[in-house]
Design an enzyme around this catalytic site. Structure first.
Site, PDB file in Angstrom:
ATOM      1  N   GLY A 153      73.885 -53.244  35.732  1.00  7.88           N
ATOM      2  CA  GLY A 153      73.063 -53.550  37.056  1.00  7.88           C
ATOM      3  C   GLY A 153      72.182 -52.433  37.598  1.00  7.88           C
TER       4      GLY A 153
ATOM      5  N   LEU B 150      66.152 -50.539  32.746  1.00  5.80           N
ATOM      6  CA  LEU B 150      66.360 -50.254  31.286  1.00  5.80           C
ATOM      7  C   LEU B 150      67.185 -51.508  31.144  1.00  5.80           C
ATOM      8  CD1 LEU B 150      67.708 -46.574  31.272  1.00  5.80           C
ATOM      9  CD2 LEU B 150      65.729 -47.494  30.165  1.00  5.80           C
TER      10      LEU B 150
ATOM     11  N   SER C 209      72.828 -40.336  46.005  1.00  5.99           N
ATOM     12  CA  SER C 209      73.945 -40.575  45.249  1.00  5.99           C
ATOM     13  C   SER C 209      73.570 -40.318  43.801  1.00  5.99           C
ATOM     14  CB  SER C 209      74.264 -42.247  45.142  1.00  5.99           C
ATOM     15  OG  SER C 209      74.440 -42.775  46.584  1.00  5.99           O
TER      16      SER C 209
ATOM     17  N   ASN D 140      72.201 -41.265  36.577  1.00  9.23           N
ATOM     18  CA  ASN D 140      71.093 -41.440  37.544  1.00  9.23           C
ATOM     19  C   ASN D 140      71.158 -41.037  38.932  1.00  9.23           C
ATOM     20  OD1 ASN D 140      68.202 -42.591  38.492  1.00  9.23           O
ATOM     21  ND2 ASN D 140      69.328 -44.176  39.485  1.00  9.23           N
TER      22      ASN D 140
ATOM     23  N   HIS E 108      69.780 -41.470  42.867  1.00 12.57           N
ATOM     24  CA  HIS E 108      69.146 -42.592  43.613  1.00 12.57           C
ATOM     25  C   HIS E 108      69.167 -42.115  45.203  1.00 12.57           C
ATOM     26  CE1 HIS E 108      67.953 -46.718  44.898  1.00 12.57           C
ATOM     27  NE2 HIS E 108      68.874 -46.675  45.702  1.00 12.57           N
TER      28      HIS E 108
ATOM     29  N   ASP F   4      71.190 -49.579  39.780  1.00 12.49           N
ATOM     30  CA  ASP F   4      71.730 -48.711  40.712  1.00 12.49           C
ATOM     31  C   ASP F   4      73.226 -49.322  41.085  1.00 12.49           C
ATOM     32  OD1 ASP F   4      69.550 -47.226  41.085  1.00 12.49           O
ATOM     33  OD2 ASP F   4      68.678 -48.638  42.392  1.00 12.49           O
TER      34      ASP F   4
HETATM   35  C1  GRF Z   1      63.716 -39.026  44.090  1.00  7.79           C
HETATM   36  O1  GRF Z   1      63.861 -39.393  45.236  1.00  7.79           O
HETATM   37  C2  GRF Z   1      64.774 -39.808  43.261  1.00  7.79           C
HETATM   38  O2  GRF Z   1      66.089 -39.780  43.955  1.00  7.79           O
HETATM   39  C3  GRF Z   1      64.378 -41.243  42.898  1.00  7.79           C
HETATM   40  O3  GRF Z   1      63.096 -40.740  42.795  1.00  7.79           O
HETATM   41  C4  GRF Z   1      62.615 -39.568  43.399  1.00  7.79           C
HETATM   42  C5  GRF Z   1      62.068 -38.730  42.227  1.00  7.79           C
HETATM   43  O4  GRF Z   1      61.459 -37.412  42.732  1.00  7.79           O
HETATM   44  N1  GRF Z   1      64.804 -41.843  41.901  1.00  7.79           N
HETATM   45  P1  GRF Z   1      61.141 -36.192  41.478  1.00  7.79           P
HETATM   46  O5  GRF Z   1      60.437 -36.848  40.476  1.00  7.79           O
HETATM   47  O6  GRF Z   1      62.502 -35.919  41.005  1.00  7.79           O
HETATM   48  O7  GRF Z   1      60.654 -35.356  42.443  1.00  7.79           O
END
Ligand code: GRF
Length: 196
Positions: free
Chosen positions: A146, A96, A139, A110, A112, A148
């Site tokens: 920035g 973004l 997390s 978010n 991650h 993540d």
């Molecule tokens: C997950 O591992 C999330 O942490 C990462 O992308 C993946 C998405 O999986 N950002 P889903 O679409 O929620 O099944």
């Protein structure tokens, strides 16, 4: 506490989205899903959301070519049109721009798949293995300019075991993501409610 109007942004499978929708079925949960939005019209998660009776929107980023802000302008207008108060990015695979992030700062989180600040960006599980880490995890963080890098709300860890591959590790982390995200979103809602 009043439930905050939640949008979940996805790009694919949507299993984290599903865990949020599941948690929000409890009327006492502090967020109410009002929109699931994908930048990919073929995202499987859109079908899951539709089946759960949640309004969905697909805004194909490819239509906008390199004009990220035009894409985001459309996303922003759609979110505001739906009266969204908090955004959960759940496997949303677009970086973004600072413009969009500043519009939603303090209102966007978010998930991650790493123990931030380790392994920002892509291929987190392979990078954890390559680094010789003994644990991995996930997390949930506030989104800041920035990638993540925003303040961490909550984390969960799992051990890395001998013989692990990126796939076996991902399969161990994903159920932790599904447990963590609803809890972290509730914490984020509580922080927003304090400021209302
Ligand atoms: C997950 O591992 C999330 O942490 C990462 O992308 C993946 C998405 O999986 N950002 P889903 O679409 O929620 O099944």
């Amino acid at each position: 506490m009043r439930r905050l109007r939640l949008a979940i942004l996805i790009s694919g499978r949507g299993s984290n989205m599903e865990s949020l929708l599941h948690a929000a079925r409890d009327p006492a949960y502090p967020a109410e899903p009002v929109l699931v939005l994908s930048n990919r019209p073929d995202a499987k998660g859109l079908l899951t959301a539709e089946a759960a009776g949640i309004p969905v929107a697909a805004i194909d980023h490819k239509t906008y070519g390199k004009d990220r802000e035009a894409f985001e302008y459309h996303v922003d207008a759609t979110l505001r049109g739906a009266g969204v108060e908090i955004i959960a990015l759940a496997g949303f695979m677009r970086v973004l721009t600072p413009w969009f992030v500043s519009r939603w700062e303090g209102r966007m989180i978010n998930i991650h798949p790493s123990l931030l600040p380790k392994h920002k960006g892509l291929d987190t599980h392979q990078r954890a293995l390559d680094a010789g880490d003994t644990e991995a995890g996930c997390s949930v963080h506030w989104v800041s300019a920035g990638v993540d890098e925003g303040e961490i709300i909550s984390q969960a860890s799992v051990p890395i075991l001998p013989g692990d591959t990126a796939d076996t590790l991902a399969a161990r982390v994903l159920p932790e993501e599904h447990k963590l995200y609803p809890k972290a979103l509730a914490l984020a809602c509580a922080q927003i409610a304090e400021k209302l």
